[in-house]
Write an enzyme that holds these catalytic residues in place. Structure first.
Site, PDB file in Angstrom:
ATOM      1  N   GLU A 136      -4.554 -10.134   0.717  1.00 17.68           N
ATOM      2  CA  GLU A 136      -5.245 -10.011   2.018  1.00 17.68           C
ATOM      3  C   GLU A 136      -6.735 -10.574   1.479  1.00 17.68           C
ATOM      4  O   GLU A 136      -7.289  -9.973   0.659  1.00 17.68           O
ATOM      5  CB  GLU A 136      -5.319  -8.521   2.474  1.00 17.68           C
ATOM      6  CG  GLU A 136      -3.782  -8.351   3.043  1.00 17.68           C
ATOM      7  CD  GLU A 136      -3.649  -6.951   3.694  1.00 17.68           C
ATOM      8  OE1 GLU A 136      -4.943  -6.411   3.812  1.00 17.68           O
ATOM      9  OE2 GLU A 136      -2.630  -6.164   3.533  1.00 17.68           O
ATOM     10  N   GLU A 169       0.695  -1.352  -0.029  1.00 18.06           N
ATOM     11  CA  GLU A 169      -0.018  -0.028  -0.022  1.00 18.06           C
ATOM     12  C   GLU A 169       0.805   1.268   0.059  1.00 18.06           C
ATOM     13  O   GLU A 169       0.757   2.372   0.886  1.00 18.06           O
ATOM     14  CB  GLU A 169      -0.941  -0.153   1.313  1.00 18.06           C
ATOM     15  CG  GLU A 169      -1.875  -1.134   1.092  1.00 18.06           C
ATOM     16  CD  GLU A 169      -2.882  -1.110   2.153  1.00 18.06           C
ATOM     17  OE1 GLU A 169      -4.128  -1.433   2.013  1.00 18.06           O
ATOM     18  OE2 GLU A 169      -2.356  -1.395   3.242  1.00 18.06           O
TER      19      GLU A 169
END
Length: 1000
Positions: A508, A437
């Site tokens: 994820e 991220e």
């Protein structure tokens, strides 16, 4: 000022730091294989107490503090390694996305906390033949090193080793080591991970005594031929000076299978051929031992022969399509923070292994190098991730900003290079990750290209390059499409799309925060169905609660905001499959069932034919045994073991189980088939259940005759109350409330208040996407209103009452309008049938059912349904139908953030009673969700920490639900799937209840 201010210059990443190299500890002989560093004559651990002085501002540190003349006798003592926040210094702070300082790269706050560490050591063996190196394996966030008052180096990058040659600064006798550690530096912009923000020397510190002429780096690549029959070990040795090196390769039996002796000058490439090598994989992690001997040093490396490829969009290891059954794991200890003891790492991995996991994503930074050694040995696939996240840049307006700045490119590359160089020899590492991220831009592209050039034997991953991201650019160097929390529909569409040529990895998915996750089984139906789907990693392994003990010795766990910090993200760090002390939650048990490496499917219940599918990638089921048992109403009546089942990986076979059940019975019969370990492993004892499946057997249900009452019913109306009495029982129905207010047997009172229909549940973390809508419609404040209650049938054997009611909140239209018919039989049984209509303008309901207050002391719970732990319509893979005896406390699942818990999906009957068996029985031919709690719904809803919950001292709360909506993983994942929502607009629900005195 002694400290040159380089911590705000992204071009200066280190001063005097050694080039990154492979992780090893030089030893004096082949005892290096033990990986016990303390056995090495070349190793000296500097862990222990250091003198420490904390400064709220680095600018308060001056020349005196780093000189040899400073008197440290009055300084504090701080254990190294440790995080200084866990020792009472500075502010504890948990932040997910936001930077805890203004976004103004490369600048950090002027008031930058710092700590000065001092260690005096004795050195008496200095010689020209040896050089002395100090290694800091983890320091957050950046630090300056001084030796005997002389500046020796600077480093940043918190979770990678920093090594310095300190030979020029040492002297015989007493030497002073001083480290000045800063909380923030420009590197902090690249370390914005979802975690507690800890500071200090948090990993090991040690000295290495090295030969002046030595092997400095080793890069091993175990390459396999396409047919896997030929192995070639390619070894790059890098020497300082010209030295003689001897290289030995030994197999798992300790026999030498390769030997080379050669002079090494600079970097030399060697190779060994191994015929028919034993292969490494997570199921059978066969390791060879490589010894590199030079001078007085022996270096040891694990060698695992494995081949990692992507063929036609399918991820493969050793030519077999492999599914990654993974979990994301942060470094986290409830007392020590980011300082993780070796046994704690091992405990995590053994628990994962016990629960059928084969993959760990090191989120979101490199772990302690010993963690990877454990993964090599125990058998785990590792996604090794660079210490790089810039999530907070998105809050500032552009998450891609830093990844596009070329003056930050060196900082990005540094983190990738140090990761790869340290871990390049670990066979468990199968995928390099560029970080997490941090947007996507030229800096990431350079990282990926460098990794590919340096190591072509592994794959490269980075989720933030996903299609649709702003700033999406070239992704040719990435080997997979990585996604976070995609919907099932998105995953299936990708899998079917023939133009998508890369495998998909869910780095994820299925967010395990609080009660959940409830959607994992559905993802794995797709993952097994489509070859292009390579698996994924649950978010995440453990709750990050901070352990606190009160004056009475009671332990509780703190989360964001509990330390008075103003910037925090609350309980979002309480999102794991295990609790901070590693107690498994229901979620972990569910994932074990979803990840089980075997599938059982009933082919013919009449003939006892069950299809067994081996979902292992490399293991024959002959290594295990199958146990089967038949239960009648929860009692085992037949069982046996099938010891030898020769079934190759990914193959299926139909076996016959010779059970014998009647054609018809008043009882229910269930077959359970389990896969058990044949031998004890480090993670589980012999007989450990790997996985199971349960089948209801087709025995025709005979309905037992209703027990007739021996005496006729009598009624008496007293104002708004109707008194109904029979043999030994008395009921009072409140016509105004539309419910019973008294149910007693032999004068034993079974109610502690008036029951009520309800649609609310204490919100779980995963209710986040819908919670405000629920509250908007007043779901949390619903009251039952009775329009009309009347007797519609009355005779000696049956009294029937009909109640028209609604559930509504102030200033809102009713959420539910319904009619309940209550029938009291002369036997004492109370049957209720409810027809309800749900307002078409409201969202799906959390639940719908009856809330029944029973007196305190009704602590024993017996039921026939799914157990032994909680279950919901979308989280039931880990439970099985049976007869269970427990307690109200045993029904409760202790979540750090209180919420709905403990429900039992698919219950046939339940008895809540005191220890003498006096209580109430609830039953239904349709099945129901059932819960018992010592805590009122309002208490569970309003309380923010489990240790603050107050038990209701006057009652036990019983819930008989028509349905409870599923739990999903909406705290971070997609909203609850429609098929798990209680979104019916017309509800029909029936069950029976009666007071009972059961045998005790």
């Amino acid at each position: 000022m002694t400290l040159e201010k380089v911590w705000e210059n992204p071009q200066i990443l280190q001063i005097n730091r050694e080039k990154p190299r492979a992780y090893y500890i030089p030893c004096h002989d082949e005892s290096a294989k033990s990986r016990n560093r303390q056995l090495s004559d070349h190793f000296r651990l500097l862990n222990g107490e250091w003198k420490f002085s904390y400064f709220s501002n680095v600018n308060d540190i001056n020349d005196k503090h780093v000189s040899n003349e400073v008197d440290v006798s009055g300084w504090d003592r701080l254990l190294v390694p440790s995080c200084w926040q866990t020792n009472g210094y500075d502010q504890m702070q948990y932040v997910n996305v936001r930077y805890p300082f203004p976004f103004d790269p490369p600048h950090v706050p002027n008031e930058n906390p710092a700590g000065v560490y001092v260690k005096d050591i004795q050195i008496s063996d200095l010689s020209e033949r040896k050089e002395q190196f100090i290694v800091f394996e983890g320091v957050s966030a950046c630090f300056y090193l001084y030796v005997n008052g002389q500046f020796a180096g600077y480093s940043q990058g918190s979770r990678m080793p920093a090594e310095f040659n300190i030979t020029p600064y040492l002297k015989d006798g007493k030497n002073r080591l001083t480290a000045v550690v800063l909380k923030w530096g420009d590197g902090s912009y690249l370390e914005d991970q979802d975690m507690w923000r800890y500071t200090g020397i948090f990993r090991d510190v040690y000295l290495l005594s090295r030969d002046a002429i030595r092997i400095e780096d080793v890069f091993n690549r175990a390459v396999l031929s396409e047919d896997l029959t030929q192995g070639e070990l390619q070894i790059d040795l890098t020497a300082k000076g010209s030295c003689h090196a001897e290289v030995l390769l030994k197999d798992e039996r300790g026999e030498t299978v390769g030997h080379i002796a050669r002079e090494i000058n600079g970097t030399e490439s060697l190779s060994m051929t191994v015929d028919s090598p034993a292969l490494w994989n997570a199921e059978n992690p066969v390791l060879y031992d490589l010894y590199v001997k030079s001078g007085e040093e022996v270096l040891h490396f694990h060698i695992g022969f494995r081949r990692i490829t992507v063929e036609d969009g399918v991820f493969k290891i050793n030519n077999e399509a492999v599914k990654l059954k993974g979990v994301n794991r942060h470094d986290s200890h409830p007392k020590l923070g980011h300082t993780i003891p070796l046994n704690h790492m091992k405990k995590d991995l053994l628990l994962m292994k016990k629960h059928n996991m084969n993959t760990v994503r090191a989120s979101h930074y490199p772990n302690d190098p010993r963690f990877l050694t454990l993964c090599d040995q125990l058998g785990f696939y590792v996604i090794d991730e660079a210490d790089l996240e810039c999530h907070g840049a998105g809050e500032a307006g552009d998450i891609h900003w830093l990844s596009k700045q070329e003056d930050w490119q060196a900082a990005f590359l540094d983190r990738m290079e140090r990761l790869v160089e340290r871990d390049k020899n670990n066979p468990s590492v199968i995928i390099w990750s560029l970080g997490n991220e941090a947007g996507y831009g030229i800096n990431h592209i350079k990282m990926a290209e460098w990794a590919k050039k340096r190591d072509a034997t592994r794959l490269t991953h980075y989720e933030s390059a996903a299609e649709g991201y702003k700033g999406h650019e070239n992704t040719e160097a990435l080997d997979m499409e990585s996604r976070m929390y995609p919907t099932l529909q998105y995953v299936e569409e990708y899998a079917k799309n023939e133009s998508k040529t890369k495998p998909m990895f869910l780095c994820e998915y299925s967010h395990a925060m609080g009660n959940g996750p409830g959607d994992a089984a559905d993802y794995w139906e797709l993952i097994y169905k489509y070859p292009k789907l390579m698996g994924g990693c649950i978010w995440e392994w453990n709750d990050h609660g901070i352990s606190r003990t009160d004056d009475r010795g009671n332990v509780s766990y703190a989360y964001g905001g509990d330390f008075g910090e103003t910037i925090h993200d609350g309980n979002f760090c309480i999102d794991g499959l295990v609790k901070p002390d590693r107690t498994p939650s229901t979620g972990l048990k569910e994932i074990k069932a979803v990840y089980k490496p075997v599938r059982f499917k009933m082919k013919s219940a009449e003939e006892g034919l069950v299809e067994v599918t081996n979902l292992f990638d490399f293991t024959n089921l002959s290594d295990y045994e199958i146990q089967w048992m038949v239960e009648r109403d929860g009692e085992v009546v037949q069982q046996n073991v099938i010891y030898d089942l020769d079934l190759h990986p990914k193959a299926s076979k139909v076996i016959q189980i010779p059970y014998d059940v009647p054609e018809a019975s008043v009882s229910s019969y269930y077959l359970t088939v389990s896969l058990l370990q044949k031998k004890t492993e480090p993670w589980a004892e012999k007989g450990h259940e790997i996985g199971f499946e349960q089948f209801k057997l087709p025995v025709k249900k005979q309905i037992p005759e209703k027990r007739a009452g021996k005496h006729s019913l009598k009624t008496e109306k007293n104002g708004s109350k109707l008194v109904i009495s029979g043999l030994d029982f008395t009921y009072v129905f409140n016509l105004e409330a539309g419910q019973f207010e008294k149910v007693s047997l032999n004068d034993y009172e079974c109610l502690a208040g008036i029951p009520s229909f309800t649609a609310w549940r204490a919100p779980i973390d995963n209710d986040a996407p819908i919670l405000q809508e629920w509250k908007k419609h007043g779901f949390d404040k619903l009251n039952m209103h009775t329009y009309k209650a009347e007797v519609v049938q009355e005779d000696e054997s049956l009294i029937e009452l009909q109640v028209h009611f609604s559930l509504s909140a102030f200033s809102r239209f009713p959420v539910v309008k319904g009619t309940a018919n209550w029938k009291v039989h002369s036997s004492g049984a109370i049957a209720v049938t409810c027809q309800a209509d749900v307002n078409g303008e409201v969202p799906y309901l959390p639940r719908f059912g009856l809330e029944i207050p029973m007196p305190k002391g009704n602590d024993e719970v017996e039921y026939f349904g799914n157990g032994p732990h909680e279950s919901y319509m979308d989280m039931k893979s880990s439970v099985r139908k049976g007869r269970y005896l427990t307690t109200v406390q045993g029904m409760h699942e202790q979540y750090i953030y209180p919420q709905e818990n403990g429900s039992r999906y698919g219950t046939d009957w339940a008895i809540v009673s005191n220890e003498l068996g006096m209580g109430m029985k609830f039953s239904s031919n349709e099945g129901f969700s059932f819960n018992v709690s010592r805590y009122a719904l309002a208490e569970l809803t309003a309380t923010s920490h489990d240790h603050q919950l107050q038990e209701d001292n006057s009652r036990t709360w019983v819930y008989i639900d028509y349905k409870m909506s599923g739990v999903g993983s909406g705290a971070c994942g997609p909203a609850l799937a429609e098929n798990y929502q209680l979104n019916e607009k017309s509800i029909s629900f029936s069950f029976e209840m009666e007071p009972v005195f059961k045998e005790h």
